[in-house]
Design a protein around this motif. Structure first.
Motif, PDB file in Angstrom:
ATOM      1  N   GLU A 160      -4.229  28.430  65.196  1.00  0.00           N
ATOM      2  CA  GLU A 160      -4.245  29.719  64.510  1.00  0.00           C
ATOM      3  C   GLU A 160      -4.863  29.578  63.123  1.00  0.00           C
ATOM      4  OE1 GLU A 160      -3.483  33.831  64.135  1.00  0.00           O
ATOM      5  OE2 GLU A 160      -3.478  32.483  65.851  1.00  0.00           O
ATOM      6  N   HIS A 161      -4.600  28.468  62.481  1.00  0.00           N
ATOM      7  CA  HIS A 161      -5.169  28.178  61.158  1.00  0.00           C
ATOM      8  C   HIS A 161      -6.696  28.209  61.223  1.00  0.00           C
ATOM      9  CE1 HIS A 161      -5.579  26.190  57.258  1.00  0.00           C
ATOM     10  NE2 HIS A 161      -6.328  25.271  57.834  1.00  0.00           N
ATOM     11  N   ASP A 162      -7.277  27.580  62.233  1.00  0.00           N
ATOM     12  CA  ASP A 162      -8.730  27.583  62.401  1.00  0.00           C
ATOM     13  C   ASP A 162      -9.247  28.968  62.768  1.00  0.00           C
ATOM     14  OD1 ASP A 162      -8.869  24.840  61.909  1.00  0.00           O
ATOM     15  OD2 ASP A 162      -8.550  24.348  64.027  1.00  0.00           O
ATOM     16  N   GLN A 163      -8.555  29.634  63.689  1.00  0.00           N
ATOM     17  CA  GLN A 163      -9.023  30.934  64.154  1.00  0.00           C
ATOM     18  C   GLN A 163      -8.994  31.985  63.046  1.00  0.00           C
ATOM     19  OE1 GLN A 163     -10.456  31.576  67.137  1.00  0.00           O
ATOM     20  NE2 GLN A 163     -10.273  29.365  67.446  1.00  0.00           N
ATOM     21  N   GLU A 164      -8.035  31.875  62.134  1.00  0.00           N
ATOM     22  CA  GLU A 164      -7.983  32.811  61.010  1.00  0.00           C
ATOM     23  C   GLU A 164      -9.199  32.646  60.095  1.00  0.00           C
ATOM     24  OE1 GLU A 164      -5.107  35.362  59.933  1.00  0.00           O
ATOM     25  OE2 GLU A 164      -5.991  35.275  61.927  1.00  0.00           O
ATOM     26  N   LEU A 165      -9.634  31.432  59.910  1.00  0.00           N
ATOM     27  CA  LEU A 165     -10.842  31.180  59.118  1.00  0.00           C
ATOM     28  C   LEU A 165     -12.051  31.840  59.773  1.00  0.00           C
ATOM     29  CD1 LEU A 165     -12.630  29.692  57.013  1.00  0.00           C
ATOM     30  CD2 LEU A 165     -12.550  27.699  58.546  1.00  0.00           C
ATOM     31  N   PHE A 166     -12.220  31.622  61.072  1.00  0.00           N
ATOM     32  CA  PHE A 166     -13.374  32.186  61.772  1.00  0.00           C
ATOM     33  C   PHE A 166     -13.289  33.715  61.799  1.00  0.00           C
ATOM     34  CE2 PHE A 166     -12.863  28.059  64.368  1.00  0.00           C
ATOM     35  CZ  PHE A 166     -13.465  27.327  63.368  1.00  0.00           C
ATOM     36  N   ARG A 167     -12.083  34.240  62.003  1.00  0.00           N
ATOM     37  CA  ARG A 167     -11.915  35.703  62.020  1.00  0.00           C
ATOM     38  C   ARG A 167     -12.321  36.314  60.698  1.00  0.00           C
ATOM     39  NH1 ARG A 167      -8.590  38.958  59.665  1.00  0.00           N
ATOM     40  NH2 ARG A 167      -7.187  37.306  58.945  1.00  0.00           N
ATOM     41  N   LEU A 168     -11.874  35.710  59.614  1.00  0.00           N
ATOM     42  CA  LEU A 168     -12.157  36.281  58.299  1.00  0.00           C
ATOM     43  C   LEU A 168     -13.649  36.245  57.995  1.00  0.00           C
ATOM     44  CD1 LEU A 168     -10.435  37.522  56.049  1.00  0.00           C
ATOM     45  CD2 LEU A 168     -10.574  35.339  54.862  1.00  0.00           C
ATOM     46  N   PHE A 169     -14.302  35.157  58.344  1.00  0.00           N
ATOM     47  CA  PHE A 169     -15.745  35.096  58.118  1.00  0.00           C
ATOM     48  C   PHE A 169     -16.472  36.160  58.943  1.00  0.00           C
ATOM     49  CE2 PHE A 169     -15.682  31.574  55.385  1.00  0.00           C
ATOM     50  CZ  PHE A 169     -16.972  31.315  54.956  1.00  0.00           C
ATOM     51  N   GLY A 170     -15.983  36.406  60.158  1.00  0.00           N
ATOM     52  CA  GLY A 170     -16.576  37.456  60.972  1.00  0.00           C
ATOM     53  C   GLY A 170     -16.385  38.833  60.360  1.00  0.00           C
ATOM     54  N   GLU A 171     -15.207  39.086  59.794  1.00  0.00           N
ATOM     55  CA  GLU A 171     -14.939  40.379  59.170  1.00  0.00           C
ATOM     56  C   GLU A 171     -15.756  40.581  57.897  1.00  0.00           C
ATOM     57  OE1 GLU A 171     -10.773  40.933  58.553  1.00  0.00           O
ATOM     58  OE2 GLU A 171     -10.277  40.847  60.687  1.00  0.00           O
ATOM     59  N   LEU A 172     -15.975  39.512  57.140  1.00  0.00           N
ATOM     60  CA  LEU A 172     -16.738  39.640  55.897  1.00  0.00           C
ATOM     61  C   LEU A 172     -18.218  39.834  56.156  1.00  0.00           C
ATOM     62  CD1 LEU A 172     -15.034  36.910  53.667  1.00  0.00           C
ATOM     63  CD2 LEU A 172     -14.625  39.374  53.693  1.00  0.00           C
ATOM     64  N   GLY A 173     -18.705  39.336  57.265  1.00  0.00           N
ATOM     65  CA  GLY A 173     -20.107  39.536  57.605  1.00  0.00           C
ATOM     66  C   GLY A 173     -21.049  38.726  56.727  1.00  0.00           C
ATOM     67  N   SER A 174     -22.317  39.117  56.734  1.00  0.00           N
ATOM     68  CA  SER A 174     -23.335  38.399  55.966  1.00  0.00           C
ATOM     69  C   SER A 174     -23.048  38.499  54.475  1.00  0.00           C
ATOM     70  CB  SER A 174     -24.724  38.975  56.265  1.00  0.00           C
ATOM     71  OG  SER A 174     -25.033  38.828  57.634  1.00  0.00           O
ATOM     72  N   TRP A 175     -23.398  37.442  53.771  1.00  0.00           N
ATOM     73  CA  TRP A 175     -23.134  37.383  52.336  1.00  0.00           C
ATOM     74  C   TRP A 175     -24.348  37.859  51.549  1.00  0.00           C
ATOM     75  CZ3 TRP A 175     -19.192  37.377  49.364  1.00  0.00           C
ATOM     76  CH2 TRP A 175     -19.286  37.000  48.027  1.00  0.00           C
ATOM     77  N   HIS A 176     -24.112  38.764  50.619  1.00  0.00           N
ATOM     78  CA  HIS A 176     -25.154  39.243  49.725  1.00  0.00           C
ATOM     79  C   HIS A 176     -24.798  38.790  48.317  1.00  0.00           C
ATOM     80  CE1 HIS A 176     -26.797  41.694  52.968  1.00  0.00           C
ATOM     81  NE2 HIS A 176     -25.559  42.100  53.219  1.00  0.00           N
ATOM     82  N   HIS A 177     -25.583  37.885  47.787  1.00  0.00           N
ATOM     83  CA  HIS A 177     -25.283  37.315  46.478  1.00  0.00           C
ATOM     84  C   HIS A 177     -25.247  38.417  45.419  1.00  0.00           C
ATOM     85  CE1 HIS A 177     -25.858  33.195  47.988  1.00  0.00           C
ATOM     86  NE2 HIS A 177     -26.825  33.718  48.713  1.00  0.00           N
TER      87      HIS A 177
END
Length: 289
Positions: free
Chosen positions: A139-156
């Motif tokens: 779950e610890h790993d999956q939460e990391l991947f989930r959050l990155f998916g929700e944040l989407g592409s990064w715009h500096h």
């Protein structure tokens, strides 16, 4: 012969005990220094890492074959919790519990201050080993991947956020008094030896994709540091990340060191952000007075 000097730390350990060049909380540093002085780390760990390193690569090979995949999350986590409760040292267990909290804080800070504010905060803050049966490593790993998916592409961002613009809503400072651990005489295994014993089970009891993703998730450390560095105007934070280049997928080689350096990264980034939070809080309090 003066036997009292045997229990004293070496000159190097004394040096790093006073080195605060990299941010790290004193509680975490004390735990790590004590773990380093566990005799098993220097005598048993190299043998365990050699034997189980070979076994890990054999399991990895068979898991990559076109065979039916299976996973046993619940059994895996129950076994880990049982082993940690009875055989892993108190210092190592506290470092594990701290890691959940430090990474959850770092991820929640990143998400709360990112342009895309539509996210579900990470809630993995176990206070005891038994809590880890629900807050599992998977779950610890999956939460990391989930959050990155929700944040989407990064715009500096064009400009970093000011101190009073930073959102600390989901930040939970690590309080060592909240951790509930009962120390047993049988708890003698150091942090790295415990990891060496369990890395094969992780590979065996997860599907090949789940395990591959888990051991490559460390490489998102660099991405996390870059994003937070952009938000607060500190590009040097990326230098804290030992695990880098997430687009290059790796296997289980050198897994023990990569795992450990991921833990150091989250501790250091958490400590750095906590220092900034406390500084901003104190400045606000003094201005109101």
């Amino acid at each position: 012969m003066n036997t009292s000097r045997k229990s004293e730390p070496s000159a190097y350990l004394k040096a790093i005990a006073n080195d605060n060049s990299l941010p790290i909380e004193q509680a975490a540093l004390d735990l790590w220094l004590k773990d380093l002085q566990n005799p098993l780390r220097w005598g048993v760990r190299p043998l365990l890492q050699f034997i189980f390193g070979i076994l890990l690569h054999i399991i990895w090979f068979f898991k990559r074959l076109p065979l039916p995949q299976f996973s046993a999350h619940t059994s895996l986590q129950k076994l880990i919790c049982w082993f940690c409760t009875h055989f892993v040292s108190k210092e190592a267990n506290l470092l594990i519990l701290r890691h959940y909290a430090t990474e959850s804080n770092v991820l929640n800070f990143l998400a709360a201050n990112s342009p895309n504010t539509e996210f579900n905060p990470v809630q993995l803050y176990p206070k005891s080993i038994s809590d880890m049966q629900q807050a599992s490593f998977v779950e610890h790993d999956q939460e990391l991947f989930r959050l990155f998916g929700e944040l989407g592409s990064w715009h500096h961002p064009a400009q970093p956020l000011k101190a009073d613009e930073l959102n600390w809503q989901h930040w939970q400072p690590v309080d060592m008094e909240q951790f509930q651990l009962k120390e047993k005489r049988s708890q003698w295994l150091d942090f790295e030896s415990a990891h060496a014993l369990f890395m094969c089970l992780f590979c065996l009891l997860l599907t090949r994709e789940q395990y591959r993703d888990a051991i490559n998730g460390f490489n998102l450390d660099q991405s996390i540091a870059i994003r937070i560095g952009d938000l607060i105007g500190e590009p040097k934070l990326a230098e804290m990340a030992y695990n880098k280049y997430p687009h290059y997928l790796v296997g289980p080689w050198n897994l023990g060191q990569r795992f450990l350096m991921h833990g150091f990264f989250t501790e250091q980034l958490y400590a750095y952000l906590e220092q900034r939070r406390l500084k901003a809080h104190n400045q606000l309090a003094s201005s109101e007075n």
